[in-house]
Design an enzyme around this catalytic site. Structure first.
Site, PDB file in Angstrom:
ATOM      1  N   LYS A 100       4.331   3.376 -11.206  1.00  0.00           N
ATOM      2  CA  LYS A 100       3.619   4.632 -10.939  1.00  0.00           C
ATOM      3  C   LYS A 100       3.814   5.617 -12.105  1.00  0.00           C
ATOM      4  O   LYS A 100       4.398   5.268 -13.126  1.00  0.00           O
ATOM      5  CB  LYS A 100       4.087   5.198  -9.594  1.00  0.00           C
ATOM      6  CG  LYS A 100       3.945   4.197  -8.418  1.00  0.00           C
ATOM      7  CD  LYS A 100       2.520   4.040  -7.908  1.00  0.00           C
ATOM      8  CE  LYS A 100       2.300   2.838  -7.014  1.00  0.00           C
ATOM      9  NZ  LYS A 100       2.884   2.878  -5.681  1.00  0.00           N
TER      10      LYS A 100
HETATM   11  C1  PLP Z   1       2.916   2.126  -4.289  1.00  0.00           C
HETATM   12  C2  PLP Z   1       2.192   2.625  -3.102  1.00  0.00           C
HETATM   13  C3  PLP Z   1       2.818   2.927  -1.880  1.00  0.00           C
HETATM   14  C4  PLP Z   1       4.237   2.571  -1.592  1.00  0.00           C
HETATM   15  O1  PLP Z   1       5.118   3.035  -2.536  1.00  0.00           O
HETATM   16  P1  PLP Z   1       6.642   2.539  -2.542  1.00  0.00           P
HETATM   17  O2  PLP Z   1       7.339   3.658  -3.260  1.00  0.00           O
HETATM   18  O3  PLP Z   1       6.652   1.260  -3.300  1.00  0.00           O
HETATM   19  O4  PLP Z   1       7.089   2.389  -1.145  1.00  0.00           O
HETATM   20  C5  PLP Z   1       2.065   3.505  -0.883  1.00  0.00           C
HETATM   21  N1  PLP Z   1       0.754   3.764  -1.038  1.00  0.00           N
HETATM   22  C6  PLP Z   1       0.103   3.446  -2.177  1.00  0.00           C
HETATM   23  C7  PLP Z   1      -1.351   3.764  -2.298  1.00  0.00           C
HETATM   24  C8  PLP Z   1       0.797   2.860  -3.233  1.00  0.00           C
HETATM   25  O5  PLP Z   1       0.155   2.510  -4.348  1.00  0.00           O
END
Ligand code: PLP
Length: 384
Positions: A188
């Protein structure tokens, strides 16, 4: 292999984590609050609660608005599993509304239709959960108007979108929502290795989320039901979990968010460069909605024609050329688990036909010009 996403770690990040590791408290210390304040300040929210993942943030945000058995949420099928799963973990039910064929975000017209369908069936939709796909904000004014008309809450899944802007506000300011959740997974925008956060302008929701992340307990004197019990005393008020973020994660996250503007600028420059490099290829580059600034978590191209088999050929040729392309997302309703719950092929045709034709190209702040040229060349070859 050039990955589709990757973290950017500096010497400052390393020093911040090492300092946290050598400090007295490696969890439940001051760094988590420091990171929370930095996030709240950056996005313009009153409160922020950090947890060990965005999945956990979704779960406690849903619990904090009392989502439970008998309730229903509507979200986008074009998302990661967690958006929907966290609602099922609350005992609530999940429905989807189809996406816009250009932005791949929740389509307001499709959402209005689903809301109307449930209204006629006498089912109250407790919350709408828009997902800011690839980092580009959804049309929040339209979604908020629908939520208001149907008495639904809004939780924004901004896992892709810290640093994005909608109109005059940063995503996370909760201008149109009860809470906004972020992910700090390494692919991210910024990372804490694993980690997530929820922002809100509602003090009650903030307090509920803070309790839920740590066993439903509190030690704060002004919240205790039984006063003056002694310095050891803590009270459990609700059924909670252990979703706490460590000091090491918070140190990394705080160090990263101090550089977020530069990280986003790099992503914007890479997106602009892709647009130019791919202009003469037979692919549809990301469509930029007016009045919004994407955080550019992903750069998703769409093949204008052909079927899933063609996309697979292009994908496999690029992988063979050392380009770690990905596909975002397999529509959640097509997962075996969700089909067992009653969803079927054809329920969300735009999400399904989009899935058959999209490819995510490498997009991360450290992607070099040379690497990007390799990606463009590999795509050119793969299309022929
Ligand atoms: C990555 C992601 C999540 C979950 O994130 P984590 O920190 O890995 O639990 C939830 N929603 C979306 C749209 C994502 O891309």
């Amino acid at each position: 292999m050039i990955p589709y996403g990757r973290q950017t770690i500096t010497e400052e990040d390393e020093a911040a984590v090492l300092e946290a590791l050598r400090s007295e408290l490696i969890t439940q210390g001051p760094r988590v609050a420091g990171f929370e304040n930095a996030i709240a300040k950056k996005v313009g929210a009153d409160h922020c609660v950090c947890v060990n993942s965005a999945t956990s943030a979704l779960h406690i945000a849903y619990l904090a608005i009392d989502l439970g058995p008998g309730d229903l949420i509507i979200t986008s099928p074009n998302t990661f599993l967690a958006t929907a799963n966290a609602a099922l973990l609350c005992g609530a039910d999940v429905d989807f509304a189809d996406i816009d064929p250009d932005t791949f975000n929740l389509d307001a017209k499709a959402l209005a239709e689903r809301l109307e369908l449930h209204r006629r069936a006498g089912r109250r939709v407790k919350a709408i959960v828009p997902v800011h796909f690839a980092g580009q904000p959804c049309d929040m004014a339209e979604i908020a108007a629908l939520a208001q008309a149907h008495g639904a809450r809004i939780i924004e899944d901004a896992a892709h979108a810290i640093g994005a802007r909608y109109g005059d506000h940063a995503v996370g300011a909760c201008t149109h929502s009860d809470a906004v959740i972020f992910s700090f997974h390494p692919v991210k925008i910024i990372t804490s290795a694993e980690g997530g956060a929820a922002t809100t302008n509602n003090a009650e929701i903030a307090l509920a989320m803070a309790k839920l992340r740590s066993h439903g307990q509190t030690r704060a004197a002004d919240e205790l039901i039984r006063k003056d019990q002694g310095a050891w005393y803590y009270e459990q008020h609700v059924l909670g979990l252990n979703y706490r973020m460590t000091e090491l994660q918070a140190a990394l996250g705080a160090s990263q968010i101090s550089r977020i503007d530069a990280l986003i600028q790099r992503r914007v420059a890479i997106a602009d460069r892709y647009d130019a490099m791919l202009a003469d290829l037979d692919v549809i580059c990301p469509v930029r909605a007016p009045g919004r600034a994407s955080a550019w978590h992903l750069y998703v191209i769409k093949l204008p024609s052909g079927d899933a088999a063609r996309r697979r050929r292009v994908f496999e040729r690029m992988r063979a050329a050392g380009i770690g392309v990905q596909v975002h997302y397999i529509p959640v309703h097509l997962q075996p688990y969700y089909m067992d719950r009653g969803f079927k092929v054809g329920d969300y045709p735009v999400a399904e036909s989009t899935y058959d034709r999209v490819i995510s190209l490498p997009m991360f702040a450290d992607l070099t010009l040379d690497e990007q040229e390799r990606v463009a060349r590999a795509l050119r070859d793969a299309l022929n």
